[in-house]
Design a protein around this motif. Structure first.
Motif, PDB file in Angstrom:
ATOM      1  N   THR A   1       6.463  -6.321   5.976  1.00 29.46           N
ATOM      2  CA  THR A   1       5.690  -6.042   7.078  1.00 29.46           C
ATOM      3  C   THR A   1       6.282  -6.593   8.212  1.00 29.46           C
ATOM      4  OG1 THR A   1       3.555  -6.019   5.885  1.00 29.46           O
ATOM      5  CG2 THR A   1       3.143  -6.369   8.198  1.00 29.46           C
ATOM      6  N   ASN A   2       6.824  -7.741   8.306  1.00 27.09           N
ATOM      7  CA  ASN A   2       7.502  -8.458   9.384  1.00 27.09           C
ATOM      8  C   ASN A   2       8.685  -7.738   9.836  1.00 27.09           C
ATOM      9  OD1 ASN A   2       5.751 -10.639   9.670  1.00 27.09           O
ATOM     10  ND2 ASN A   2       7.059 -12.006   8.534  1.00 27.09           N
ATOM     11  N   THR A   3       9.407  -6.943   8.862  1.00 28.43           N
ATOM     12  CA  THR A   3      10.620  -6.114   9.284  1.00 28.43           C
ATOM     13  C   THR A   3      10.182  -4.792  10.009  1.00 28.43           C
ATOM     14  OG1 THR A   3      11.943  -6.895   7.227  1.00 28.43           O
ATOM     15  CG2 THR A   3      12.478  -4.612   8.092  1.00 28.43           C
TER      16      THR A   3
ATOM     17  N   GLU B   1      -6.129  -1.988  -4.834  1.00 29.07           N
ATOM     18  CA  GLU B   1      -7.681  -2.323  -5.330  1.00 29.07           C
ATOM     19  C   GLU B   1      -7.592  -2.236  -6.491  1.00 29.07           C
ATOM     20  OE1 GLU B   1      -9.143  -0.136  -1.212  1.00 29.07           O
ATOM     21  OE2 GLU B   1      -9.199   0.992  -2.914  1.00 29.07           O
ATOM     22  N   ALA B   2      -7.002  -1.844  -7.508  1.00 30.27           N
ATOM     23  CA  ALA B   2      -7.197  -1.728  -8.950  1.00 30.27           C
ATOM     24  C   ALA B   2      -6.458  -2.961  -9.549  1.00 30.27           C
ATOM     25  CB  ALA B   2      -6.554  -0.453  -9.545  1.00 30.27           C
ATOM     26  N   LYS B   3      -5.524  -3.774  -8.562  1.00 31.68           N
ATOM     27  CA  LYS B   3      -4.933  -5.041  -8.905  1.00 31.68           C
ATOM     28  C   LYS B   3      -3.892  -4.764  -9.896  1.00 31.68           C
ATOM     29  CE  LYS B   3      -9.183  -7.839  -8.839  1.00 31.68           C
ATOM     30  NZ  LYS B   3      -8.810  -8.605  -7.445  1.00 31.68           N
TER      31      LYS B   3
ATOM     32  N   VAL C   1       3.191  -0.379  11.773  1.00 32.83           N
ATOM     33  CA  VAL C   1       2.751  -1.663  11.426  1.00 32.83           C
ATOM     34  C   VAL C   1       1.381  -1.738  11.151  1.00 32.83           C
ATOM     35  CG1 VAL C   1       2.136  -3.907  12.896  1.00 32.83           C
ATOM     36  CG2 VAL C   1       4.322  -2.729  13.309  1.00 32.83           C
ATOM     37  N   GLU C   2       0.463  -0.739  11.490  1.00 31.30           N
ATOM     38  CA  GLU C   2      -0.752  -0.702  11.120  1.00 31.30           C
ATOM     39  C   GLU C   2      -0.878  -0.516   9.683  1.00 31.30           C
ATOM     40  OE1 GLU C   2      -4.787   2.181  12.216  1.00 31.30           O
ATOM     41  OE2 GLU C   2      -2.797   2.363  12.854  1.00 31.30           O
ATOM     42  N   GLN C   3       0.060   0.460   9.212  1.00 32.36           N
ATOM     43  CA  GLN C   3      -0.298   0.644   7.701  1.00 32.36           C
ATOM     44  C   GLN C   3       0.268  -0.532   6.816  1.00 32.36           C
ATOM     45  OE1 GLN C   3       1.789   4.531   7.105  1.00 32.36           O
ATOM     46  NE2 GLN C   3      -0.164   5.498   7.015  1.00 32.36           N
ATOM     47  N   ALA C   4       1.295  -0.887   7.367  1.00 34.91           N
ATOM     48  CA  ALA C   4       2.016  -2.175   6.612  1.00 34.91           C
ATOM     49  C   ALA C   4       1.168  -3.476   6.488  1.00 34.91           C
ATOM     50  CB  ALA C   4       3.296  -2.562   7.239  1.00 34.91           C
ATOM     51  N   THR C   5       0.455  -3.569   7.574  1.00 31.71           N
ATOM     52  CA  THR C   5      -0.536  -4.726   7.689  1.00 31.71           C
ATOM     53  C   THR C   5      -1.704  -4.415   6.967  1.00 31.71           C
ATOM     54  OG1 THR C   5      -0.023  -5.395  10.120  1.00 31.71           O
ATOM     55  CG2 THR C   5      -1.882  -6.166   9.364  1.00 31.71           C
ATOM     56  N   GLN C   6      -2.347  -3.167   6.988  1.00 33.37           N
ATOM     57  CA  GLN C   6      -3.287  -2.907   5.982  1.00 33.37           C
ATOM     58  C   GLN C   6      -2.807  -3.179   4.531  1.00 33.37           C
ATOM     59  OE1 GLN C   6      -4.257   1.310   5.723  1.00 33.37           O
ATOM     60  NE2 GLN C   6      -6.650   0.765   4.959  1.00 33.37           N
ATOM     61  N   LEU C   7      -1.858  -2.757   3.929  1.00 33.12           N
ATOM     62  CA  LEU C   7      -1.167  -2.972   2.578  1.00 33.12           C
ATOM     63  C   LEU C   7      -1.263  -4.620   2.548  1.00 33.12           C
ATOM     64  CD1 LEU C   7       1.323  -0.430   1.772  1.00 33.12           C
ATOM     65  CD2 LEU C   7      -1.160  -0.168   1.491  1.00 33.12           C
ATOM     66  N   GLU C   8      -0.650  -5.310   3.556  1.00 30.04           N
ATOM     67  CA  GLU C   8      -0.773  -6.712   3.381  1.00 30.04           C
ATOM     68  C   GLU C   8      -1.975  -7.541   3.101  1.00 30.04           C
ATOM     69  OE1 GLU C   8       1.212 -10.581   5.866  1.00 30.04           O
ATOM     70  OE2 GLU C   8       0.849  -8.657   6.789  1.00 30.04           O
ATOM     71  N   HIS C   9      -2.890  -6.990   3.839  1.00 29.76           N
ATOM     72  CA  HIS C   9      -4.307  -7.726   3.859  1.00 29.76           C
ATOM     73  C   HIS C   9      -4.923  -7.443   2.503  1.00 29.76           C
ATOM     74  CE1 HIS C   9      -4.726  -8.179   8.374  1.00 29.76           C
ATOM     75  NE2 HIS C   9      -3.773  -8.921   7.982  1.00 29.76           N
ATOM     76  N   LEU C  10      -4.797  -5.854   2.104  1.00 27.63           N
ATOM     77  CA  LEU C  10      -5.370  -5.690   0.809  1.00 27.63           C
ATOM     78  C   LEU C  10      -4.959  -6.211  -0.317  1.00 27.63           C
ATOM     79  CD1 LEU C  10      -5.849  -1.898   1.296  1.00 27.63           C
ATOM     80  CD2 LEU C  10      -7.907  -3.510   1.015  1.00 27.63           C
ATOM     81  N   SER C  11      -3.385  -6.460  -0.089  1.00 24.86           N
ATOM     82  CA  SER C  11      -2.784  -7.375  -1.469  1.00 24.86           C
ATOM     83  C   SER C  11      -3.106  -8.637  -1.358  1.00 24.86           C
ATOM     84  CB  SER C  11      -1.391  -7.160  -0.923  1.00 24.86           C
ATOM     85  OG  SER C  11      -0.505  -7.841  -2.007  1.00 24.86           O
TER      86      SER C  11
ATOM     87  N   PHE D   1       4.242   8.206   2.737  1.00 25.83           N
ATOM     88  CA  PHE D   1       3.191   8.184   1.850  1.00 25.83           C
ATOM     89  C   PHE D   1       2.903   6.869   1.107  1.00 25.83           C
ATOM     90  CE2 PHE D   1       4.993  12.597   1.600  1.00 25.83           C
ATOM     91  CZ  PHE D   1       4.162  13.371   2.040  1.00 25.83           C
ATOM     92  N   HIS D   2       3.523   6.115   1.498  1.00 30.34           N
ATOM     93  CA  HIS D   2       3.422   4.811   0.684  1.00 30.34           C
ATOM     94  C   HIS D   2       2.036   4.214   0.867  1.00 30.34           C
ATOM     95  CE1 HIS D   2       7.867   3.665   0.891  1.00 30.34           C
ATOM     96  NE2 HIS D   2       7.803   4.526  -0.038  1.00 30.34           N
ATOM     97  N   ALA D   3       1.669   4.058   1.984  1.00 35.06           N
ATOM     98  CA  ALA D   3       0.160   3.384   2.273  1.00 35.06           C
ATOM     99  C   ALA D   3      -0.980   4.252   1.321  1.00 35.06           C
ATOM    100  CB  ALA D   3      -0.369   3.534   3.587  1.00 35.06           C
TER     101      ALA D   3
END
Length: 332
Positions: free
Chosen positions: A313-315, A82-84, A97-107, A72-74
């Motif tokens: 994300t690397n982990t 997105e709300a900073k 990896v897909e979800q982790a990368t998405q969070l990394e890019h959004l961050s 549920f994290h993503a």
């Protein structure tokens, strides 16, 4: 007055609320069910209970801790990033990896401070070990051997272990994800790793549908070889790491909270405090996150030793590589 939110009502969420209350006694702490269900009863260490994730953003909280199951994290993190709103996400950051990368890019896109709860970095022995390796006290490192094992039914004695996050793939279970602290600290100490060989096993002891034993051989660009063992089966629990170099070796026992160096000159005890209060590492992690949330810079992440979204994300990427390359024994 500070406004703080913890998503999740399980054991780790309760710990975080308790520690936030200790660190900021005048703050207003909100609890939120990870599933979004309405909670009518009192929640320990919370001033108020929210009934949905959507209620968080209008509060403009100073920070949010996501302590829901990893699957549920993503879903929980994306609108907050997105709300900073500064986020501390419990490990693992995500299960793919897909979800982790998405969070990394959004961050990065929204410049939202986002850290991940790999608390072992905040053990005093971990901090000392990193300093010793930086100082090259055992010379060139050749090899490390890491092992972690604990009998899953003993983790949460009041619950049926088969119903816990650890035992269920759809909640992010399995030894690799649940015991990913080892993979985090290995990257924190030595940098990126490549997978040489991996075997994932399903024993008949627990009748799980996820791996309860993992044996992995890793190597890095410096030529260090690491043999890593993880399991849900050992009684009593054990957690240790041995690092061998050209001038000796260091033995780190995470349960005894000890750090010992061996060389031709003899034995040197750098740290030993088995009665150390393990909750202190969670408090130190929260202090580090509060600093990161207030300053929001890559330099702050490095000096505070807290796991960044990129490191986490690397982990997850390393775990996915292990799973894709592994030989499977059993049905996992």
């Amino acid at each position: 007055m500070k406004t703080l939110v913890v998503i999740g009502l399980g054991n780790i969420a309760t710990r975080h609320r308790k520690n936030l209350r200790y660190l900021m006694p005048k703050a207003k702490i909100y609890a939120v069910s990870a599933s979004g269900r309405r909670v009518n009863s009192h929640v320990e260490y919370a001033d108020e209970v929210l009934n949905s994730i959507e209620q968080i953003i209008p509060l403009n909280p100073d920070l949010v801790i996501i302590a829901s199951p990893a699957t549920f994290h993503a879903e929980h993190a994306i609108p907050l990033i997105e709300a900073k709103i500064p986020l501390l996400i419990e490990k693992p950051v995500c299960t793919s990896v897909e979800q982790a990368t998405q969070l990394e890019h959004l961050s990065q896109q929204h410049q939202t401070p986002t850290a991940v709860g790999y608390c072992l970095r905040f053990m005093p022995t971990a901090q000392k070990l990193k300093a010793l390796l930086i100082d090259n006290v055992i010379g060139e490192v050749f090899h490390c051997s890491c092992s972690v094992g604990q009998y899953l039914p003993h983790w949460r004695p009041t619950k049926d272990y088969r119903q816990t996050v650890s035992a269920n793939a759809h909640l992010g279970g399995g030894a690799l994800l649940e015991l990913s602290h080892e993979l985090d600290y290995l990257q924190w100490l030595f940098g990126d790793w490549q997978v040489s060989h991996a075997i994932l096993r399903q024993s008949k002891q627990l009748n799980l549908q996820v791996e309860d034993i993992a044996d992995v051989t890793l190597h890095n660009s410096s030529g260090v070889i690491c043999q890593l063992h993880m399991d849900f089966l050992q009684q009593p629990a054990q957690r240790h790491c041995v690092i061998v170099g050209s001038l000796g070796r260091i033995e780190w026992d995470l349960i005894e909270n000890s750090l010992t160096q061996y060389s031709i000159e003899g034995k040197k005890q750098h740290y030993w405090e088995p009665e150390w209060d393990r909750n202190l590492m969670y408090i130190e992690m929260l202090n580090a996150f509060i600093n990161v949330a207030s300053e929001n810079s890559s330099e702050t992440f490095a000096t505070q030793n807290i796991a960044s979204i990129t490191a986490a994300t690397n982990t997850v990427r390393l775990i996915e590589t292990i799973k894709n390359s592994a030989q499977y024994v059993g049905e996992a």
